[in-house]
Design a protein around this motif. Structure first.
Motif, mmCIF file in Angstrom:
data_model
loop_
_atom_site.group_PDB
_atom_site.id
_atom_site.type_symbol
_atom_site.label_atom_id
_atom_site.label_comp_id
_atom_site.label_asym_id
_atom_site.label_seq_id
_atom_site.Cartn_x
_atom_site.Cartn_y
_atom_site.Cartn_z
ATOM 1 N N ALA A 214 0.829 -1.207 0.000
ATOM 2 C CA ALA A 214 0.000 0.000 0.000
ATOM 3 C C ALA A 214 0.861 1.254 0.000
ATOM 4 O O ALA A 214 0.541 2.254 -0.654
ATOM 5 N N ASP A 215 1.973 1.211 0.727
ATOM 6 C CA ASP A 215 2.861 2.371 0.798
ATOM 7 C C ASP A 215 3.506 2.664 -0.556
ATOM 8 O O ASP A 215 3.809 3.813 -0.873
ATOM 9 N N LEU A 216 3.716 1.630 -1.366
ATOM 10 C CA LEU A 216 4.338 1.790 -2.674
ATOM 11 C C LEU A 216 3.324 1.838 -3.813
ATOM 12 O O LEU A 216 3.708 1.861 -4.991
ATOM 13 N N ALA A 217 2.035 1.860 -3.484
ATOM 14 C CA ALA A 217 1.009 1.891 -4.536
ATOM 15 C C ALA A 217 1.160 3.110 -5.424
ATOM 16 O O ALA A 217 0.794 3.075 -6.598
ATOM 17 N N VAL A 218 1.722 4.196 -4.911
ATOM 18 C CA VAL A 218 1.892 5.424 -5.694
ATOM 19 C C VAL A 218 2.714 5.181 -6.951
ATOM 20 O O VAL A 218 2.530 5.861 -7.959
ATOM 21 N N LEU A 219 3.599 4.201 -6.925
ATOM 22 C CA LEU A 219 4.448 3.937 -8.085
ATOM 23 C C LEU A 219 3.626 3.470 -9.277
ATOM 24 O O LEU A 219 4.066 3.583 -10.422
ATOM 25 N N GLY A 220 2.434 2.947 -9.011
ATOM 26 C CA GLY A 220 1.591 2.413 -10.068
ATOM 27 C C GLY A 220 0.489 3.355 -10.509
ATOM 28 O O GLY A 220 -0.497 2.910 -11.103
ATOM 29 N N ARG A 221 0.634 4.624 -10.249
ATOM 30 C CA ARG A 221 -0.367 5.589 -10.682
ATOM 31 C C ARG A 221 -0.244 5.848 -12.184
ATOM 32 O O ARG A 221 0.661 5.349 -12.860
ATOM 33 N N THR A 222 -1.158 6.648 -12.705
ATOM 34 C CA THR A 222 -1.050 7.080 -14.095
ATOM 35 C C THR A 222 0.256 7.852 -14.271
ATOM 36 O O THR A 222 0.826 8.356 -13.286
ATOM 37 N N PRO A 223 0.756 7.970 -15.494
ATOM 38 C CA PRO A 223 1.992 8.747 -15.683
ATOM 39 C C PRO A 223 1.918 10.151 -15.091
ATOM 40 O O PRO A 223 2.873 10.602 -14.440
ATOM 41 N N LEU A 272 -2.872 -4.966 -9.535
ATOM 42 C CA LEU A 272 -3.386 -3.598 -9.568
ATOM 43 C C LEU A 272 -2.362 -2.588 -10.089
ATOM 44 O O LEU A 272 -2.694 -1.698 -10.868
ATOM 45 N N TRP A 273 -1.116 -2.714 -9.642
ATOM 46 C CA TRP A 273 -0.154 -1.641 -9.857
ATOM 47 C C TRP A 273 1.168 -2.071 -10.480
ATOM 48 O O TRP A 273 1.953 -1.208 -10.888
ATOM 49 N N GLY A 274 1.438 -3.359 -10.573
ATOM 50 C CA GLY A 274 2.774 -3.813 -10.963
ATOM 51 C C GLY A 274 3.235 -3.315 -12.324
ATOM 52 O O GLY A 274 4.328 -2.751 -12.459
ATOM 53 N N GLY A 275 2.433 -3.538 -13.352
ATOM 54 C CA GLY A 275 2.842 -3.152 -14.696
ATOM 55 C C GLY A 275 3.060 -1.657 -14.827
ATOM 56 O O GLY A 275 4.065 -1.205 -15.392
ATOM 57 N N ALA A 276 2.126 -0.869 -14.306
ATOM 58 C CA ALA A 276 2.247 0.586 -14.388
ATOM 59 C C ALA A 276 3.449 1.087 -13.596
ATOM 60 O O ALA A 276 4.154 2.010 -14.028
ATOM 61 N N ALA A 277 3.713 0.464 -12.437
ATOM 62 C CA ALA A 277 4.840 0.892 -11.617
ATOM 63 C C ALA A 277 6.159 0.682 -12.343
ATOM 64 O O ALA A 277 7.013 1.581 -12.395
ATOM 65 N N ARG A 278 6.343 -0.483 -12.942
ATOM 66 C CA ARG A 278 7.598 -0.737 -13.647
ATOM 67 C C ARG A 278 7.747 0.176 -14.856
ATOM 68 O O ARG A 278 8.852 0.622 -15.177
ATOM 69 N N SER A 279 6.646 0.473 -15.522
ATOM 70 C CA SER A 279 6.694 1.401 -16.650
ATOM 71 C C SER A 279 7.095 2.798 -16.192
ATOM 72 O O SER A 279 7.937 3.461 -16.823
ATOM 73 N N ASN A 280 6.505 3.276 -15.095
ATOM 74 C CA ASN A 280 6.849 4.599 -14.567
ATOM 75 C C ASN A 280 8.302 4.668 -14.137
ATOM 76 O O ASN A 280 9.009 5.648 -14.432
ATOM 77 N N LEU A 281 8.761 3.651 -13.420
ATOM 78 C CA LEU A 281 10.150 3.644 -12.949
ATOM 79 C C LEU A 281 11.129 3.629 -14.114
ATOM 80 O O LEU A 281 12.129 4.352 -14.115
ATOM 81 N N ALA A 282 10.836 2.803 -15.118
ATOM 82 C CA ALA A 282 11.719 2.727 -16.283
ATOM 83 C C ALA A 282 11.731 4.046 -17.051
ATOM 84 O O ALA A 282 12.780 4.489 -17.550
ATOM 85 N N ARG A 283 10.575 4.689 -17.143
ATOM 86 C CA ARG A 283 10.487 5.974 -17.847
ATOM 87 C C ARG A 283 11.321 7.029 -17.145
ATOM 88 O O ARG A 283 12.059 7.788 -17.784
#
Length: 306
Positions: A214-223, A272-283
């Motif tokens: 839950a604390d890291l859910a922010v990583l999986g937000r929209t760009p 819920l958030w894994g794919g979006a989080a990795r995309s955001n971090l990589a970007r």
């Protein structure tokens, strides 16, 4: 299109304008960088720019408009930050959540909300608290120690990794027994708070996995949401020189990306958030490696905390 309103907002011995885009944060960041406006002036959906810059920003292409037109442009572009993401508007909904969790402990709830509203916080504020609580709800968590740990996990926040979590845990151990929280629940709350220093729960620690996810859910937000998070945390670390901060941030991103599908520990959070989080971090990492100035580059939690 880039818009700027009149310099009507007093601060630091001058007046400030708001600089916005009606198309994208990327357009806004690119315009600001070209004009020499530092990233620390970004505040979620706009840049605060001093009166002395108004004329030259108009000359550079910003369209001068009144405040109402500027807000309408933000809304039309889908970039306006909603009220639920503005910390000052969250006192009442958070107070209701606290009352449901610990009835009759209004004074303690007020103290915690005051702590989460301290002026030096730009990301670890009431918005973050609400986001963690909502993420726990989405993960199906209703265990009181986990929810209490969410309330306490950044109750002390001075930007010192490890020391902040320890002080927050000690605060829980001090303040929860007087409001009737049993010793076992108090101890579990404090344990979970300390765990947020590493976000590394042991296998089988379901409560720890839920809180850390839950604390890291922010990583999986929209760009756009991720970029606001990154900019907010950079403001918390504004005392760190840019080169040093960027080097530290690059290490954090590489460490998080190295976890792969282990970034989140529960299957629900990964879905819920894994794919979006990795995309955001990589970007963000790609922007740092390119030396770019796009949203997220040089920004984010310098210590990797949520």
């Amino acid at each position: 299109m880039i818009y700027i309103d009149p310099p009507l907002w007093p601060a630091h011995g001058t007046y400030f304008s708001h600089l916005v885009s009606d198309a994208s944060l990327e357009e806004l960041h690119d315009f600001a960088a070209a004009a020499g406006i530092p990233r620390r002036a970004f505040d979620g959906d706009h840049y605060d720019v001093p009166q002395a810059r108004h004329a030259d920003l108009v000359s550079a292409g910003a369209k001068p408009v009144d405040g109402a037109t500027l807000v309408r442009a933000l809304i039309a572009g889908g970039l306006r930050i909603p009220a639920r993401e503005r910390a000052a508007s969250l006192v009442h909904p958070l107070r209701r959540r606290w009352h449901t969790l610990v009835p009759g402990a209004e004074d303690l709830g007020a103290e915690l909300l005051n702590r989460w509203g301290e002026p030096h916080r730009h990301y670890h504020d009431r918005r973050h608290l609400l986001q963690v609580l909502e993420a726990l709800h989405r993960l199906g968590c209703s265990e009181r120690p986990v929810l209490l740990a969410a309330w306490f996990h950044d109750a002390v926040y001075d930007g010192v990794p490890g020391a902040d979590e320890e002080a927050s845990a000690a605060l829980a151990e001090e303040l929860l027994p007087p409001v009737g929280i049993p010793p076992a629940e108090t101890a579990e709350t404090a344990r979970l708070v300390r765990l947020t220093a590493s976000h590394d729960p042991q296998p089988g620690d379901e409560a720890g996995m839920l809180l850390c996810d839950a604390d890291l859910a922010v990583l999986g937000r929209t760009p756009a949401g991720y970029d606001r998070y990154a900019a907010d945390v950079r403001r918390e670390y504004r005392h760190i020189e840019e080169t040093a901060f960027t080097a530290g941030r690059r290490r954090v991103l590489q460490s998080l990306l190295a976890r792969g599908t282990g970034l989140y520990r529960t299957a629900a959070a990964e879905q819920l958030w894994g794919g979006a989080a990795r995309s955001n971090l990589a970007r963000e990492l790609a922007a740092l490696d390119a030396g770019g100035s796009r949203a997220g580059s040089g920004s984010g939690a310098g210590d990797g905390r949520g």
